[in-house]
Design a protein around this motif. Structure first.
Motif, short mmCIF file in Angstrom:
data_model
loop_
_atom_site.label_atom_id
_atom_site.label_comp_id
_atom_site.label_asym_id
_atom_site.label_seq_id
_atom_site.Cartn_x
_atom_site.Cartn_y
_atom_site.Cartn_z
N LEU A 98 0.82 -1.21 0.00
CA LEU A 98 0.00 0.00 0.00
C LEU A 98 0.86 1.26 0.00
CD1 LEU A 98 -2.88 -1.03 2.42
CD2 LEU A 98 -3.03 -0.63 -0.05
N ALA A 99 1.94 1.25 0.78
CA ALA A 99 2.85 2.41 0.81
C ALA A 99 3.52 2.59 -0.55
CB ALA A 99 3.89 2.24 1.90
N ALA A 100 3.99 1.50 -1.14
CA ALA A 100 4.66 1.58 -2.45
C ALA A 100 3.69 2.04 -3.53
CB ALA A 100 5.27 0.23 -2.81
N THR A 101 2.47 1.53 -3.49
CA THR A 101 1.48 1.89 -4.49
C THR A 101 1.05 3.35 -4.34
OG1 THR A 101 0.70 -0.39 -4.54
CG2 THR A 101 -0.77 1.26 -5.44
N ALA A 102 0.82 3.77 -3.11
CA ALA A 102 0.42 5.17 -2.88
C ALA A 102 1.53 6.13 -3.33
CB ALA A 102 0.11 5.39 -1.41
N LEU A 103 2.76 5.80 -2.99
CA LEU A 103 3.88 6.65 -3.39
C LEU A 103 4.02 6.69 -4.91
CD1 LEU A 103 6.31 8.30 -2.32
CD2 LEU A 103 7.65 6.22 -2.64
N GLU A 104 3.87 5.55 -5.54
CA GLU A 104 3.98 5.51 -7.00
C GLU A 104 2.83 6.28 -7.66
OE1 GLU A 104 4.14 1.85 -9.90
OE2 GLU A 104 6.05 2.26 -8.92
N GLY A 120 5.47 -1.16 -12.38
CA GLY A 120 4.68 -2.01 -13.26
C GLY A 120 5.27 -2.16 -14.64
N PHE A 121 5.99 -1.15 -15.10
CA PHE A 121 6.59 -1.22 -16.43
C PHE A 121 7.75 -2.20 -16.51
CE2 PHE A 121 4.68 3.09 -16.93
CZ PHE A 121 3.79 2.73 -17.93
N THR A 122 8.27 -2.62 -15.37
CA THR A 122 9.36 -3.61 -15.39
C THR A 122 8.87 -4.96 -15.87
OG1 THR A 122 9.02 -4.33 -13.10
CG2 THR A 122 10.53 -2.46 -13.47
N GLN A 123 7.56 -5.17 -15.90
CA GLN A 123 6.99 -6.46 -16.26
C GLN A 123 6.40 -6.47 -17.67
OE1 GLN A 123 7.48 -8.96 -13.91
NE2 GLN A 123 8.67 -7.25 -13.09
N THR A 136 -6.58 -2.16 -13.29
CA THR A 136 -6.12 -1.34 -12.17
C THR A 136 -5.13 -0.26 -12.56
OG1 THR A 136 -4.26 -2.81 -11.73
CG2 THR A 136 -6.34 -3.31 -10.62
N GLY A 137 -4.66 -0.28 -13.78
CA GLY A 137 -3.53 0.57 -14.15
C GLY A 137 -2.25 -0.12 -13.68
N THR A 138 -1.12 0.47 -13.97
CA THR A 138 0.15 -0.17 -13.61
C THR A 138 0.36 -0.24 -12.11
OG1 THR A 138 1.33 1.89 -13.89
CG2 THR A 138 1.32 0.38 -15.77
N ILE A 139 -0.36 0.59 -11.34
CA ILE A 139 -0.19 0.51 -9.89
C ILE A 139 -0.72 -0.81 -9.32
CG2 ILE A 139 -0.08 2.99 -9.52
CD1 ILE A 139 -2.97 2.87 -8.51
N GLY A 140 -1.61 -1.48 -10.03
CA GLY A 140 -2.05 -2.81 -9.61
C GLY A 140 -0.90 -3.80 -9.66
N ILE A 141 -0.08 -3.69 -10.68
CA ILE A 141 1.10 -4.55 -10.79
C ILE A 141 2.09 -4.19 -9.69
CG2 ILE A 141 3.02 -5.23 -12.29
CD1 ILE A 141 1.12 -4.55 -14.67
N LEU A 144 0.88 -5.77 -6.50
CA LEU A 144 1.11 -7.21 -6.48
C LEU A 144 2.58 -7.54 -6.25
CD1 LEU A 144 -0.60 -9.76 -6.77
CD2 LEU A 144 -0.03 -9.77 -9.20
N MET A 145 3.47 -6.79 -6.87
CA MET A 145 4.91 -7.01 -6.67
C MET A 145 5.31 -6.68 -5.24
SD MET A 145 6.17 -5.42 -10.30
CE MET A 145 7.90 -5.46 -9.92
N GLY A 146 4.78 -5.59 -4.71
CA GLY A 146 5.07 -5.22 -3.32
C GLY A 146 4.50 -6.22 -2.34
N TRP A 147 3.32 -6.74 -2.66
CA TRP A 147 2.70 -7.72 -1.78
C TRP A 147 3.51 -9.01 -1.77
CZ3 TRP A 147 -2.61 -10.54 -2.27
CH2 TRP A 147 -3.04 -10.93 -0.99
N PHE A 148 4.07 -9.37 -2.93
CA PHE A 148 4.94 -10.54 -2.99
C PHE A 148 6.12 -10.37 -2.03
CE2 PHE A 148 8.93 -12.29 -4.55
CZ PHE A 148 8.64 -13.65 -4.53
#
Length: 184
Positions: A98-104, A120-123, A136-141, A144-148
């Protein structure tokens, strides 16, 4: 690994593994010293990944950009370190993504360079995962990456609690599987 997940050295798997390792490091050390080393690692990562893109800028501006982006990249790790002790259980895995997504999201809305630094563009070569961006837009990716990274860290910390750890991994696995099934 984070330095090799952006810019000149794009390795998509590094964008998943690098944050998990940095998060593990930040959780193993005291906030002050740990954060300073995480900040240094993030600045180094931005320099490794994007340093080649700044040769036309004067040196002070180059340094400011690299340090600024390194600081932004390090903030979700600090937020996780400061807040995670207040949440118990699997819900604590949501702090970092959530922190990474909000910041992005904020960075994307305010950055004059646009979506240039979005995780998200790294994928981009992973077509089933990229389908998530249509919803979701790239912030969804990014989430998901941050949650991993956060789930990997949480699993490490709870490795002695087999049942709880397996339920958490199953929850993440179901979400990841749903994203890929939808993407296919």
């Amino acid at each position: 690994l984070v330095g090799f997940s952006m810019g000149s050295w794009l390795a998509p798997i590094a964008a998943w593994i690098g944050p998990a390792l940095i998060l593990r490091y930040s959780r193993d050390h005291k906030v002050g010293r740990g954060y300073l080393l995480v900040l240094g690692a993030c600045i180094l990562a931005v320099f490794i990944g994007n340093g080649a893109f700044f040769p036309f800028f004067p040196l002070p501006l180059r340094v400011s950009i690299v340090v600024g982006y390194g600081l932004l990249l390090s903030l979700p790790y600090l937020a996780t370190r400061l807040v995670s002790s207040q949440l118990q259980g699997f819900s604590s895995t949501l702090i970092f993504p959530l922190a990474a997504t909000a910041l992005e999201f904020v960075n994307n809305q305010t950055n004059p360079l646009g979506a240039w630094t979005m995780a998200g563009f790294t994928q981009y070569g992973n077509l089933p995962l990229m389908q998530l961006a249509s919803v979701t837009g790239t912030i969804g990716i990014t989430f998901l990456m941050g949650w991993f990274a956060s789930v990997a860290n949480w699993s490490w910390e709870n490795r002695r609690r087999g049942g709880e750890m397996l339920r958490g991994l199953a929850a993440f696995g179901v979400v990841l599987a749903a994203v890929f099934i939808f993407g296919f």
